[in-house]
Design a protein around this motif. Structure first.
Motif, mmCIF file in Angstrom:
data_model
loop_
_atom_site.group_PDB
_atom_site.id
_atom_site.type_symbol
_atom_site.label_atom_id
_atom_site.label_comp_id
_atom_site.label_asym_id
_atom_site.label_seq_id
_atom_site.Cartn_x
_atom_site.Cartn_y
_atom_site.Cartn_z
ATOM 1 N N SER A 42 0.860 -1.181 0.014
ATOM 2 C CA SER A 42 -0.499 -0.050 -0.237
ATOM 3 C C SER A 42 0.995 1.261 0.201
ATOM 4 C CB SER A 42 -0.831 0.638 1.432
ATOM 5 O OG SER A 42 -1.741 -1.560 1.048
ATOM 6 N N LEU A 43 0.447 2.017 -0.823
ATOM 7 C CA LEU A 43 1.457 3.533 -0.564
ATOM 8 C C LEU A 43 0.721 4.511 -0.957
ATOM 9 C CD1 LEU A 43 3.976 3.384 -4.085
ATOM 10 C CD2 LEU A 43 4.048 3.338 -1.021
ATOM 11 N N VAL A 44 0.539 5.710 0.121
ATOM 12 C CA VAL A 44 -0.430 6.651 -0.208
ATOM 13 C C VAL A 44 0.952 8.207 -1.050
ATOM 14 C CG1 VAL A 44 -1.403 8.757 1.112
ATOM 15 C CG2 VAL A 44 -1.461 5.915 1.967
ATOM 16 N N VAL A 45 0.061 8.808 -1.611
ATOM 17 C CA VAL A 45 1.227 9.496 -2.745
ATOM 18 C C VAL A 45 0.049 11.122 -2.703
ATOM 19 C CG1 VAL A 45 2.106 9.954 -4.528
ATOM 20 C CG2 VAL A 45 1.581 7.732 -3.967
ATOM 21 N N LEU A 91 2.302 11.031 4.342
ATOM 22 C CA LEU A 91 2.466 10.519 2.420
ATOM 23 C C LEU A 91 4.201 9.444 2.716
ATOM 24 C CD1 LEU A 91 1.969 12.996 1.010
ATOM 25 C CD2 LEU A 91 0.128 11.922 0.613
ATOM 26 N N ASP A 92 3.766 8.252 1.729
ATOM 27 C CA ASP A 92 4.660 7.346 1.506
ATOM 28 C C ASP A 92 5.545 8.279 0.006
ATOM 29 O OD1 ASP A 92 4.411 5.182 2.943
ATOM 30 O OD2 ASP A 92 2.635 5.309 1.711
ATOM 31 N N ALA A 93 4.807 9.025 -0.943
ATOM 32 C CA ALA A 93 6.050 9.628 -1.845
ATOM 33 C C ALA A 93 4.867 11.006 -2.135
ATOM 34 C CB ALA A 93 6.200 8.418 -2.937
ATOM 35 N N ASN A 94 5.540 12.187 -2.966
ATOM 36 C CA ASN A 94 4.350 12.745 -3.347
ATOM 37 C C ASN A 94 5.805 13.443 -4.728
ATOM 38 O OD1 ASN A 94 7.317 14.739 -3.633
ATOM 39 N ND2 ASN A 94 6.150 15.346 -1.774
ATOM 40 N N TYR A 95 4.703 13.868 -5.323
ATOM 41 C CA TYR A 95 4.206 14.176 -7.185
ATOM 42 C C TYR A 95 3.978 15.002 -7.146
ATOM 43 C CZ TYR A 95 4.113 12.774 -12.237
ATOM 44 O OH TYR A 95 4.376 12.593 -13.342
ATOM 45 N N PHE A 96 4.466 16.324 -7.606
ATOM 46 C CA PHE A 96 4.478 17.617 -7.752
ATOM 47 C C PHE A 96 4.926 18.682 -8.136
ATOM 48 C CE2 PHE A 96 5.410 18.509 -3.953
ATOM 49 C CZ PHE A 96 6.301 19.859 -3.917
ATOM 50 N N GLN A 97 6.720 18.409 -8.348
ATOM 51 C CA GLN A 97 7.834 19.079 -8.152
ATOM 52 C C GLN A 97 8.986 18.662 -9.037
ATOM 53 O OE1 GLN A 97 9.495 19.109 -4.232
ATOM 54 N NE2 GLN A 97 8.323 17.142 -3.274
ATOM 55 N N HIS A 98 9.836 19.776 -9.493
ATOM 56 C CA HIS A 98 10.929 19.564 -10.408
ATOM 57 C C HIS A 98 11.859 19.731 -9.259
ATOM 58 C CE1 HIS A 98 11.249 24.232 -10.054
ATOM 59 N NE2 HIS A 98 9.945 24.404 -10.643
ATOM 60 N N GLN A 99 13.524 19.257 -9.725
ATOM 61 C CA GLN A 99 14.160 19.436 -9.250
ATOM 62 C C GLN A 99 15.283 20.624 -8.478
ATOM 63 O OE1 GLN A 99 16.323 16.433 -8.436
ATOM 64 N NE2 GLN A 99 17.113 17.449 -7.005
ATOM 65 N N PRO A 100 15.148 21.955 -9.025
ATOM 66 C CA PRO A 100 14.708 23.196 -9.013
ATOM 67 C C PRO A 100 14.537 23.448 -7.603
ATOM 68 C CG PRO A 100 15.069 23.053 -10.960
ATOM 69 C CD PRO A 100 14.699 22.382 -10.418
#
Length: 281
Positions: A42-45, A91-100
Motif C-alpha cells: 500500500s502507498l499513499v501518494v 505520505l509515502d511519496a509525492n509527485y508534483f515538483q521539479h528538481q530546482p
C-alpha cells in the motif's frame, strides 16, 4: 498424563498441517515486474490535481494491480503542504515538483528527500487578458509572478526569452533585477503560485506567468498563451519524491511504473497539444 500427551500430539499435527498450508507458492512463472501472488504493497501518494493525480489514477487503475500496488492518491492545491506531509510521514511519496524546487525546499527546510527521474515536463507560460502578443506588453507593465524562488527565476528567464528582460543572472529574483536587466521597467506582483492564475483577470494586470498545472486546473487554453517555455534542455521535469532511506518497496515499483511506455503513451494521448510532455528533456 494421557490427556496431556493426546493434546500435545494433536497440537503437533495441527502445526504440521498449518506449516504445509503456509508454504509460499511457486511464482517462478510470474511475468517480469509483476508481484508474487498475494503480495500487495500500500502507498499513499500526494499530488497536484492535474496532471499528476490524473497520471497516478491511470497507474492505479491500469498497472498497479499486476505490480502488487494499492495506491491512495491525496490531492494538494499548493506546493508547500505535499512536502510537509511527506516529511511528517503522512505520505509515502509525492509527485508534483521539479528538481530546482526540491533543492530550494531542502535548503530552506532541511528535508531529507530523494527524487526519482523526471517523468514529464509542463512548459511554463505567459497569459494576458489585455494583450494579444508578448510584443504588446508596454513599458511599466504589471506582471504577476509566483513568489516561490525556483519558479520565479524560471519565470524571469521566460520573460528574458520573450525579450522583456535582459541578461537575467543565475538565481535572480524580482527584487534583485537591475535597471539594465529590466529595461522596460516592468512592475512585478508576487503571490502564491496557486493564486497567480486568479490575478489574470485583474484590470491592473498586464500579464501573468503561470505554472502549467494551474493552467490546466483553471481550464485555460494553453494555445492562448502569449509566450511558452522551451522544452529542449528544460531542467524542470516533474518527478516522484520520497523520504531518504525509506525501504517501502512500493515506492520503487511506482517509480518504475511512472517511467513505463504505458504512462508515456497515456500522457501523450491525454495532452496531445504538448501541455504535458512525457520524459526528461
Amino acid at each position: 498424563m494421557r490427556v496431556l500427551t493426546a493434546v500435545a500430539a494433536s497440537l503437533a499435527a495441527t502445526l504440521a498441517l498449518s506449516a504445509c498450508g503456509s508454504a509460499e507458492p511457486d511464482d517462478s512463472s510470474a511475468p517480469a515486474g509483476s508481484a508474487s501472488a498475494g503480495e500487495v504493497t500500500s502507498l499513499v501518494v500526494g499530488a497536484s490535481p492535474v496532471p499528476h493525480a490524473k497520471i497516478l489514477e491511470f497507474v492505479r487503475d491500469n498497472l498497479a494491480e499486476e505490480a502488487g500496488l494499492e495506491i491512495e492518491i491525496r490531492e494538494f492545491d499548493d506546493y508547500v503542504l505535499p512536502n510537509e506531509a511527506l516529511a511528517s510521514e503522512e505520505l509515502d511519496a509525492n509527485y508534483f515538483q521539479h528538481q530546482p524546487y526540491l533543492e530550494s525546499q531542502i535548503e530552506e527546510k532541511g528535508y531529507e528527500f530523494t527524487a526519482g527521474e523526471g517523468v514529464h515536463i509542463e512548459p511554463l507560460k505567459v497569459f494576458s487578458d489585455k494583450h494579444d502578443s508578448i510584443d504588446a506588453i508596454p513599458d511599466g507593465a504589471t506582471i504577476v509572478i509566483t513568489n516561490d524562488v525556483s519558479n520565479q527565476y524560471r519565470g524571469l528567464k521566460l520573460l528574458e526569452k520573450a525579450g522583456l528582460l535582459t541578461d537575467v543572472p543565475d538565481g535572480a529574483t524580482v527584487l534583485t533585477l537591475t535597471d539594465a536587466e529590466n529595461p522596460k521597467g516592468l512592475k512585478f506582483e508576487e503571490t502564491q503560485p496557486e493564486v497567480v492564475v486568479q490575478q489574470l483577470s485583474d484590470p491592473a494586470v498586464d500579464a501573468a506567468v503561470i505554472n502549467a498545472n494551474f493552467i490546466l486546473t483553471a481550464g485555460l487554453d494553453p494555445s492562448e498563451a502569449i509566450e511558452s517555455e522551451e522544452v529542449e534542455g528544460n531542467p524542470y521535469a516533474n518527478m516522484l519524491v520520497w523520504r531518504t532511506g525509506d525501504d517501502n518497496p512500493g515506492v520503487q515499483k511506482l517509480e518504475e511504473l511512472l517511467h513505463s511506455q504505458e504512462v508515456a503513451d497515456f500522457i501523450a494521448e491525454t495532452w496531445p497539444s504538448g501541455d504535458v510532455i512525457p520524459g526528461n528533456a
